[in-house]
Design a protein around this motif. Sequence first.
Motif, PDB file in Angstrom:
ATOM      1  N   SER A  41      34.241  30.910  48.563  1.00 21.29           N
ATOM      2  CA  SER A  41      34.755  32.161  49.124  1.00 21.29           C
ATOM      3  C   SER A  41      33.655  32.833  49.936  1.00 21.29           C
ATOM      4  O   SER A  41      32.465  32.527  49.770  1.00 21.29           O
ATOM      5  CB  SER A  41      35.187  33.102  47.994  1.00 21.29           C
ATOM      6  OG  SER A  41      34.068  33.435  47.206  1.00 21.29           O
ATOM      7  N   PHE A  71      43.194  28.122  50.537  1.00 20.16           N
ATOM      8  CA  PHE A  71      42.086  28.572  49.702  1.00 20.16           C
ATOM      9  C   PHE A  71      41.743  27.429  48.745  1.00 20.16           C
ATOM     10  O   PHE A  71      42.653  26.795  48.213  1.00 20.16           O
ATOM     11  CB  PHE A  71      42.554  29.811  48.904  1.00 20.16           C
ATOM     12  CG  PHE A  71      41.450  30.540  48.225  1.00 20.16           C
ATOM     13  CD1 PHE A  71      40.752  31.537  48.887  1.00 20.16           C
ATOM     14  CD2 PHE A  71      41.115  30.237  46.915  1.00 20.16           C
ATOM     15  CE1 PHE A  71      39.727  32.225  48.251  1.00 20.16           C
ATOM     16  CE2 PHE A  71      40.090  30.915  46.284  1.00 20.16           C
ATOM     17  CZ  PHE A  71      39.399  31.908  46.950  1.00 20.16           C
ATOM     18  N   TYR A  92      44.452  40.297  54.849  1.00 21.37           N
ATOM     19  CA  TYR A  92      44.310  39.355  55.952  1.00 21.37           C
ATOM     20  C   TYR A  92      45.024  38.076  55.523  1.00 21.37           C
ATOM     21  O   TYR A  92      45.329  37.908  54.337  1.00 21.37           O
ATOM     22  CB  TYR A  92      42.825  39.063  56.233  1.00 21.37           C
ATOM     23  CG  TYR A  92      42.167  40.054  57.187  1.00 21.37           C
ATOM     24  CD1 TYR A  92      42.814  40.490  58.334  1.00 21.37           C
ATOM     25  CD2 TYR A  92      40.878  40.523  56.941  1.00 21.37           C
ATOM     26  CE1 TYR A  92      42.205  41.390  59.204  1.00 21.37           C
ATOM     27  CE2 TYR A  92      40.269  41.423  57.816  1.00 21.37           C
ATOM     28  CZ  TYR A  92      40.953  41.849  58.948  1.00 21.37           C
ATOM     29  OH  TYR A  92      40.356  42.730  59.811  1.00 21.37           O
TER      30      TYR A  92
HETATM   31  N1  PLP Z   1      34.768  39.678  54.138  1.00 28.05           N
HETATM   32  C1  PLP Z   1      35.813  40.166  54.822  1.00 28.05           C
HETATM   33  C2  PLP Z   1      35.581  40.825  56.155  1.00 28.05           C
HETATM   34  C3  PLP Z   1      37.104  40.068  54.293  1.00 28.05           C
HETATM   35  O1  PLP Z   1      38.128  40.584  54.976  1.00 28.05           O
HETATM   36  C4  PLP Z   1      37.284  39.450  53.036  1.00 28.05           C
HETATM   37  C5  PLP Z   1      38.612  39.352  52.445  1.00 28.05           C
HETATM   38  O2  PLP Z   1      39.608  39.734  53.015  1.00 28.05           O
HETATM   39  C6  PLP Z   1      36.156  38.955  52.362  1.00 28.05           C
HETATM   40  C7  PLP Z   1      34.913  39.089  52.944  1.00 28.05           C
HETATM   41  C8  PLP Z   1      36.270  38.299  51.026  1.00 28.05           C
HETATM   42  O3  PLP Z   1      36.751  36.985  51.179  1.00 28.05           O
HETATM   43  P1  PLP Z   1      36.830  35.978  49.942  1.00 28.05           P
HETATM   44  O4  PLP Z   1      38.080  36.292  49.216  1.00 28.05           O
HETATM   45  O5  PLP Z   1      36.826  34.605  50.549  1.00 28.05           O
HETATM   46  O6  PLP Z   1      35.630  36.202  49.091  1.00 28.05           O
END
Ligand code: PLP
Length: 500
Positions: free
Chosen positions: A147, A309, A80
């Motif tokens: 995150s 980020f 994403y």
């Molecule tokens: N949840 C979803 C639906 C995601 O697509 C992602 C990462 O692509 C995450 C959680 C994890 O995100 P992060 O890298 O901010 O922990």
Amino acid sequence: MDAQQFREFGKAAIDVLADYVENIRDKDVLPSVEPGYLLNALPEDAPEQPEDWQEILKDFNQSIMPGITHWHSPRFHAFYPTGTSYASIIGNMLCDGLSVIGFSWLSSPACTELEVLTMNWLGKLLGIPEDFLHCSSGPGGGIIQGSASEATLVGLLAAKDKTVRRLIRNDPTLDEDEIKPKLVAYTSDQCNSSVEKAGLLGSMKMRLLKADNDGRLRGETLKNAFEEDRAQGLIPCYVIANLGTTGTCAFDPLYELGPVCNEADVWLHVDAAYAGAAFMCPEYRHLMRGIELSDSIDVNAHKWMPVSFDCSAMWVKDGYDLVRAFDVQRIYLDDVKTENKIPDYRHWQIPLGRRFRSLKLWTVMRVYGAEGLRKHVRDQITLAQYFAKLVRADERFIVEPEPSMGLVCFRLKEGDIITKKLLESLTAKKKVFMVAGTYRDRYVIRFVICSRLTVKEDVDYSWKQIKDETDLLYTDKIHTKAQIPAIDQIVAREICEKSK
Ligand code: PLP
């Protein structure tokens, strides 16, 4: 380095970054380096003597740049998006320039208060129910976590603490150490890997329940799972619903999951890491129907908003649930007592220290305005739909499931093996970058509009790479029906299993 050199280095670095963005289309999206390339190029030991900034910038250009995967190239369509913008870079710079640690109000009042303010701004922009905002009369509020992974873990740990307290309050003879191993968390088999990891880190059994044919966790499935576990003496504690799964961007029906959780006194966390940004646009809010029934919500501003980020926006309905779970006092932390509406954010997160992250959210929201942010989301969805139209016009392909937000999943009708081969050939050529997913046990290629720079011509470019590579696969002498047989279901299933 003195202030004058800082000015010169800083201006030169900004020029490098502005040139980088302006010329990003000239580069292959994937780098052409081998593992160990940088370790061989740079000295093994740190320099004994100070070095000139010009030398450092030269090495940045010569050694670091060649090893960069260009996440902001309009030809990057994997995973994403990760957000960025000039406004965000400046916000980050201001944050680093001040380098304060805002674990309490006094440790930097502006750091806490700007976060409270921007989390209210963003919450209102996304249509998050008022209960979850600092500006409501209740105990809700928002925090910027590093995150979505952290947000899921914070929710899990708070849910654990809340459940243990509730059970002991109801029956004081119970023992915390006996309760904890019985607690269970639930999500769907479409969850992001970080959700499963939260169970490992938080020592809670995490059940990945089977999603329906459209990738959605249904209320009935959850209810049955609660009942099964209760029958075995286990205690349902935490549910993570997905609004925008990583695989196919499916949306769990919160209006089904919410009542099941509320009935059972189970904490409902909403992971809307990517797709949550779409709720800025009222036309997508029906996808979060039932959100008022949740306990915590997380949207990564650093994914689909032009914010770099790390900036993961988390709202909770009751901030005291976090404070009760994470409050550890020390005399050196005993400073000004604030009114309840101004949190000591150290109690809302895992680390003690915290960056002034709200600065970049603030600069972005002001430079873009709500209209600019909505336009960003809408433009990207329009581009994804345009891509889907191009794919559908080529009868060798199937687009499946229906495109959702900026994600289009597609595959070759001939089968999983050739679809996988197509993705591998494209990756080897480095011009475009996508990753695989699965849909109804079929291997699909995920194409996401990621870069904020993407325009229609970029989508045309990426589609041309895909189409040309497909032409090559089909005309390639090596490719005969005999050598790449029609889909072998056993091999295909293996591919799908591995890619999960
Ligand atoms: N949840 C979803 C639906 C995601 O697509 C992602 C990462 O692509 C995450 C959680 C994890 O995100 P992060 O890298 O901010 O922990």
